[in-house]
Design a protein around this motif. Structure first.
Motif, PDB file in Angstrom:
ATOM      1  N   LEU A 295       0.935  -1.279   0.032  1.00 58.86           N
ATOM      2  CA  LEU A 295       0.071   0.004   0.068  1.00 58.86           C
ATOM      3  C   LEU A 295       0.839   1.282   0.001  1.00 58.86           C
ATOM      4  O   LEU A 295       1.570   1.373   1.068  1.00 58.86           O
ATOM      5  N   PRO A 296       0.902   2.274  -0.952  1.00 60.89           N
ATOM      6  CA  PRO A 296       1.696   3.341  -1.229  1.00 60.89           C
ATOM      7  C   PRO A 296       1.167   4.198  -0.172  1.00 60.89           C
ATOM      8  O   PRO A 296       0.099   4.423  -0.119  1.00 60.89           O
ATOM      9  N   ASP A 297       2.213   5.093   0.516  1.00 57.76           N
ATOM     10  CA  ASP A 297       1.645   6.030   1.409  1.00 57.76           C
ATOM     11  C   ASP A 297       2.199   7.627   1.171  1.00 57.76           C
ATOM     12  O   ASP A 297       2.205   8.287   2.074  1.00 57.76           O
ATOM     13  N   LYS A 298       2.858   7.558   0.151  1.00 58.72           N
ATOM     14  CA  LYS A 298       3.267   9.158  -0.511  1.00 58.72           C
ATOM     15  C   LYS A 298       3.274   8.949  -1.873  1.00 58.72           C
ATOM     16  O   LYS A 298       3.362   8.073  -2.620  1.00 58.72           O
ATOM     17  N   LYS A 299       3.303  10.354  -2.405  1.00 57.32           N
ATOM     18  CA  LYS A 299       3.286  10.383  -3.794  1.00 57.32           C
ATOM     19  C   LYS A 299       4.833  10.582  -4.244  1.00 57.32           C
ATOM     20  O   LYS A 299       5.453  11.483  -4.424  1.00 57.32           O
ATOM     21  N   GLU A 300       5.009   9.211  -4.739  1.00 59.65           N
ATOM     22  CA  GLU A 300       6.685   9.171  -5.228  1.00 59.65           C
ATOM     23  C   GLU A 300       6.812   7.971  -6.071  1.00 59.65           C
ATOM     24  O   GLU A 300       5.978   6.882  -6.145  1.00 59.65           O
ATOM     25  N   LEU A 301       7.520   8.310  -7.061  1.00 60.72           N
ATOM     26  CA  LEU A 301       7.822   7.281  -8.210  1.00 60.72           C
ATOM     27  C   LEU A 301       9.294   7.410  -8.577  1.00 60.72           C
ATOM     28  O   LEU A 301       9.933   8.425  -8.979  1.00 60.72           O
TER      29      LEU A 301
ATOM     30  N   SER B  25      19.159  -5.767 -10.449  1.00 60.35           N
ATOM     31  CA  SER B  25      19.575  -5.102  -9.160  1.00 60.35           C
ATOM     32  C   SER B  25      19.066  -3.629  -9.131  1.00 60.35           C
ATOM     33  O   SER B  25      18.719  -3.152 -10.027  1.00 60.35           O
ATOM     34  N   GLY B  26      18.900  -3.126  -8.015  1.00 62.61           N
ATOM     35  CA  GLY B  26      18.429  -2.144  -7.826  1.00 62.61           C
ATOM     36  C   GLY B  26      16.965  -2.089  -7.342  1.00 62.61           C
ATOM     37  O   GLY B  26      16.479  -3.237  -7.209  1.00 62.61           O
ATOM     38  N   LYS B  27      16.158  -0.863  -7.193  1.00 64.17           N
ATOM     39  CA  LYS B  27      14.819  -0.911  -6.763  1.00 64.17           C
ATOM     40  C   LYS B  27      14.100  -0.060  -7.636  1.00 64.17           C
ATOM     41  O   LYS B  27      14.577   0.976  -8.115  1.00 64.17           O
ATOM     42  N   CYS B  28      12.763  -0.396  -7.721  1.00 63.97           N
ATOM     43  CA  CYS B  28      11.851   0.526  -8.356  1.00 63.97           C
ATOM     44  C   CYS B  28      10.586   0.677  -7.518  1.00 63.97           C
ATOM     45  O   CYS B  28      10.079  -0.035  -7.035  1.00 63.97           O
ATOM     46  N   ARG B  29      10.312   2.048  -7.056  1.00 67.02           N
ATOM     47  CA  ARG B  29       9.400   2.146  -5.924  1.00 67.02           C
ATOM     48  C   ARG B  29       8.342   3.132  -6.546  1.00 67.02           C
ATOM     49  O   ARG B  29       8.355   4.285  -7.145  1.00 67.02           O
ATOM     50  N   PHE B  30       7.007   2.731  -6.006  1.00 64.35           N
ATOM     51  CA  PHE B  30       5.860   3.781  -6.136  1.00 64.35           C
ATOM     52  C   PHE B  30       5.340   3.931  -4.813  1.00 64.35           C
ATOM     53  O   PHE B  30       5.022   3.052  -4.094  1.00 64.35           O
TER      54      PHE B  30
ATOM     55  N   ASP C 293       8.210  -1.197  -3.150  1.00 60.78           N
ATOM     56  CA  ASP C 293       8.746  -1.743  -4.650  1.00 60.78           C
ATOM     57  C   ASP C 293       7.432  -2.022  -5.139  1.00 60.78           C
ATOM     58  O   ASP C 293       6.588  -2.898  -4.862  1.00 60.78           O
ATOM     59  N   THR C 294       7.693  -1.895  -6.477  1.00 56.31           N
ATOM     60  CA  THR C 294       6.605  -1.945  -7.174  1.00 56.31           C
ATOM     61  C   THR C 294       6.194  -3.493  -7.423  1.00 56.31           C
ATOM     62  O   THR C 294       5.088  -3.748  -7.752  1.00 56.31           O
ATOM     63  N   SER C 295       7.010  -4.457  -7.108  1.00 54.22           N
ATOM     64  CA  SER C 295       6.871  -5.905  -7.369  1.00 54.22           C
ATOM     65  C   SER C 295       5.970  -6.342  -6.175  1.00 54.22           C
ATOM     66  O   SER C 295       5.522  -7.503  -6.259  1.00 54.22           O
ATOM     67  N   GLY C 296       5.879  -5.558  -5.230  1.00 57.71           N
ATOM     68  CA  GLY C 296       4.771  -5.953  -4.113  1.00 57.71           C
ATOM     69  C   GLY C 296       3.493  -5.379  -4.081  1.00 57.71           C
ATOM     70  O   GLY C 296       2.663  -5.252  -3.083  1.00 57.71           O
ATOM     71  N   ILE C 297       3.263  -4.355  -5.138  1.00 55.09           N
ATOM     72  CA  ILE C 297       1.728  -3.881  -5.265  1.00 55.09           C
ATOM     73  C   ILE C 297       1.096  -4.515  -6.419  1.00 55.09           C
ATOM     74  O   ILE C 297       1.417  -5.160  -7.255  1.00 55.09           O
ATOM     75  N   ASN C 298      -0.165  -4.753  -5.968  1.00 56.41           N
ATOM     76  CA  ASN C 298      -1.159  -5.540  -6.863  1.00 56.41           C
ATOM     77  C   ASN C 298      -1.321  -4.690  -8.079  1.00 56.41           C
ATOM     78  O   ASN C 298      -1.308  -3.497  -8.045  1.00 56.41           O
ATOM     79  N   SER C 299      -1.395  -5.440  -9.183  1.00 51.98           N
ATOM     80  CA  SER C 299      -1.209  -4.640 -10.530  1.00 51.98           C
ATOM     81  C   SER C 299      -2.561  -3.735 -10.722  1.00 51.98           C
ATOM     82  O   SER C 299      -2.206  -2.620 -11.315  1.00 51.98           O
TER      83      SER C 299
END
Length: 651
Positions: free
Chosen positions: A318-324, A375-380, A384-390
């Motif tokens: 669950l995202p909790d801030k406006k960040e990409l 490697s590295g991370k992608c966040r929304f 991590d975007t891999s942990g957010i439902n599509s």
């Protein structure tokens, strides 16, 4: 066997489980009745001799009628259970295409369509063999041997040797059948996408190549597929013929052995008739078990192929801030670097520029959670975007793709996708109501011990909407606990509630005034009422672009970002400018990423520009800065201007 039936049982509804129990009772009654019929036949013949057959005849008719009723009832129940499970599997595979599209990517939509209908049917065919009947058939055969042993030993002496022969023959045939059938199915999976591809590209084939020569590889696949299936059918027929032959030989042997015994009164005629009835019955398990083993093996083959698409991948981030953004991101295809040490934080409108094949599309896939960086991370939103439902991620990253997907429906459906239209005031009210419901739901999950959490039906429904769960998905304490842990780590719950509430409402409703405004602004009124055809074949490429833009702009999205990949590819200059002005107006207060080879769009729309070369960020800045430097962007922009002027002169 255990795996197959556990797999089936877990997908039964309460009503289907009740029917399964009734099927169990029916099997007991049916097989007991079948077991008693030869005994009743014997009694009937004995009493005919004594001229007292009436009561035995009535009992015989009654038991035979009971057998027929049980058989009809069992067939109906079994068909219902098969259909219910197949329907459940088809629903799971449709949803599974969202969670794992590897089969579609590897073999095409045609192969996946075959799986949805063909493979699910193949899986449930194992239920065509009532396992209760099979077990009771084996028990009945043993009981029949015991009963006939008391009359005379010839029945047992006839059946046992024939059983040994049949088991050996069936074992050999079964192995050959499974091998041939498995190879045949593999050829089906290879053939179907090729056929679908030919059908979709048939005009190109006719225009540019010799039709029959082009079709030869497909025909070759047909031949290989048919070879294996014919082989499996031949082997199956050989097994059936062998079974029938052994039965006939056993029957003849029983006649030969019984004749002298009947003549010297060591065996009565009624006992012999009962033996003949039992002879047909004791061979039933051979056929049933053989067919059952074949179906179990087929189940294993098909299950291994589709199991990934039967599992809902529940992600609870669950995202909790406006960040990409991405941090130190690397990615390779077949050990060839595509992206190297990419760092990107989306705080403005960013233009992504580079030569084709330099990693722009790969970076978009990482942002959308389609692939994971090496490697590295992608966040929304800090997650991590891999942990957010599509469902939540794709709303938060409102995406305009290169490939436009259209349905064979009218204009309104293709833009709204069947959502309910409401006015802006009602939409605002629904968002507020959803926010209130979400706060109550999250407070309950956060405040209660996991053992004490009891969600109401409306709360379960909302929970499933948030995390894109199917109606059939069983909500477990484990899933609720994962959400509870996520909520404990959220810093700005209000942002999360607002984002999720807007996502839920945007996927159920659309604002009628906004829809009508978009139709007018994009000049789409003329398409109203028309059917678009398969994949939009009845409309032009430019019209497809406008419809996709209307669909992209329609949802309310105050808490997310946009990602636009090559818009306006099929539009003339005038239509392109009209669509650009619409897009610019609707996205005025939004941030995101625009990919386009049309650098005039990048220049006018974007605040910042990032240039990729050989998978690395080589330049960053606004248009004026980059165009003043002696870098790749200046070369690309100069080439674009030169080509643009050339196009104008040609026109």
């Amino acid at each position: 066997m255990k795996k197959a039936y556990s797999f089936m049982f877990s997908r039964l509804s309460k009503s289907s489980k009740l029917l399964l129990f009734m099927s169990f009772v029916e099997s007991i009654i049916y097989n007991l009745s079948v077991l008693f019929i030869p005994i009743l036949q014997k009694q009937l013949l004995d009493r005919i001799t004594d001229n007292n057959e009436s009561s035995s005849f009535i009992a015989y008719i009654a038991v035979c009628s009971l057998c027929i009723l049980c058989m009809v009832f069992g067939t109906i129940v079994n068909s219902y259970i098969q259909r219910a499970i197949q329907r459940r599997l088809q629903e799971e595979m449709l949803i599974g295409a969202v969670y794992d599209d590897s089969l579609i990517t590897a073999r095409g939509p045609g192969a996946y369509l075959t799986s949805i209908f063909g493979d699910t049917e193949r899986i449930v065919q194992i239920l065509g063999i009532n396992i209760f009947d099979m077990i009771f058939q084996i028990v009945s055969a043993i009981v029949a041997l015991v009963i006939t042993w008391k009359w005379n030993h010839i029945f047992v002496y006839t059946v046992i040797p024939s059983y040994i022969i049949l088991i050996g023959v069936q074992f050999i045939c079964q192995k050959s059948f499974i091998t041939a059938f498995t190879k045949g199915r593999e050829k089906v999976y290879e053939t179907n996408p090729k056929v679908l591809e030919f059908i979709e590209n048939r005009n190109t084939v006719v225009e540019y190549t010799q039709l029959q020569e082009f079709l030869k590889p497909i025909y070759r696949l047909f031949n290989e597929r048919d070879h294996y299936f014919i082989k499996s059918q031949v082997v199956s027929s050989v097994g059936d013929s062998a079974t029938l032959s052994v039965k006939l030989i056993a029957t003849c042997a029983l006649f030969i052995l019984a004749t002298p015994l009947i003549q010297n009164n060591s065996l009565t005629m009624s006992e012999f008739v009962a033996m003949l009835s039992y002879l047909a019955m004791v061979y039933l398990p051979i056929n049933t078990v053989n067919e059952y083993i074949n179906q179990v093996e087929s189940f294993k083959v098909v299950y291994d192929k589709i199991k990934r698409n039967l599992k809902e991948e529940i992600k609870t981030g669950l995202p909790d801030k406006k960040e990409l953004g991405v941090e130190n991101c690397d990615f390779s295809y077949e050990n060839k670097p595509v992206l190297q040490n990419i760092n990107l934080n989306v705080k403005t409108k960013i233009g992504l520029v580079g030569i084709s094949g330099e990693g722009k599309s790969t970076l978009i896939k990482i942002l959308l959670g389609k692939i994971k960086p090496a490697s590295g991370k992608c966040r929304f939103g800090g997650i991590d975007t891999s942990g957010i439902n599509s469902g939540l991620l794709m709303y938060g990253l409102n995406y305009y793709p290169q490939s436009i997907e259209l349905f064979n429906e009218d204009l309104r459906y293709n833009i709204t996708l069947g959502k309910t239209g409401i006015d802006s005031d009602e939409y605002t009210r629904m968002v507020v109501v959803t926010q209130s419901a979400l706060k109550e739901l999250f407070d309950k999950i956060s405040g209660e011990d996991i053992k004490n959490i009891r969600l109401r039906d409306n709360e379960i429904k909302l929970f499933k909407k948030i995390f894109m769960m199917s109606d059939n998905y069983k909500l477990t304490d484990g899933i609720i606990l994962k959400v509870k842990e996520q909520l404990a780590n959220i810093n700005d719950l209000n942002y999360t509630i607002k984002l999720v509430a807007e996502m839920v409402c945007a996927k159920e409703y659309y604002i009628i005034e906004k829809y009508e405004s978009l139709i007018k602004d994009l000049n789409l009124e003329k398409l109203d009422g028309r059917s678009f055809g398969q994949r939009g074949e009845n409309i032009s490429g430019g019209e497809k672009n406008k419809i996709a833009m209307a669909r992209f702009l329609l949802p309310e999205n105050n808490y997310g970002f946009f990602i636009i990949d090559e818009p306006f590819t099929n539009l003339d200059a005038i239509s392109e400018n009209e669509c650009y002005q619409v897009m610019k107006r609707y996205l005025n207060n939004c941030n995101g990423i625009l990919i386009s080879h049309k650098l005039n769009l990048i220049k006018d729309f974007c605040d910042d520009i990032i240039v990729l070369d050989e998978g690395r960020i080589v330049e960053e800045g606004n248009h004026e800065k980059l165009n003043a430097d002696e870098g790749l962007y200046r070369k690309l922009y100069a080439e674009f201007i030169r080509n643009d002027k050339s196009d104008i002169n040609e026109d």
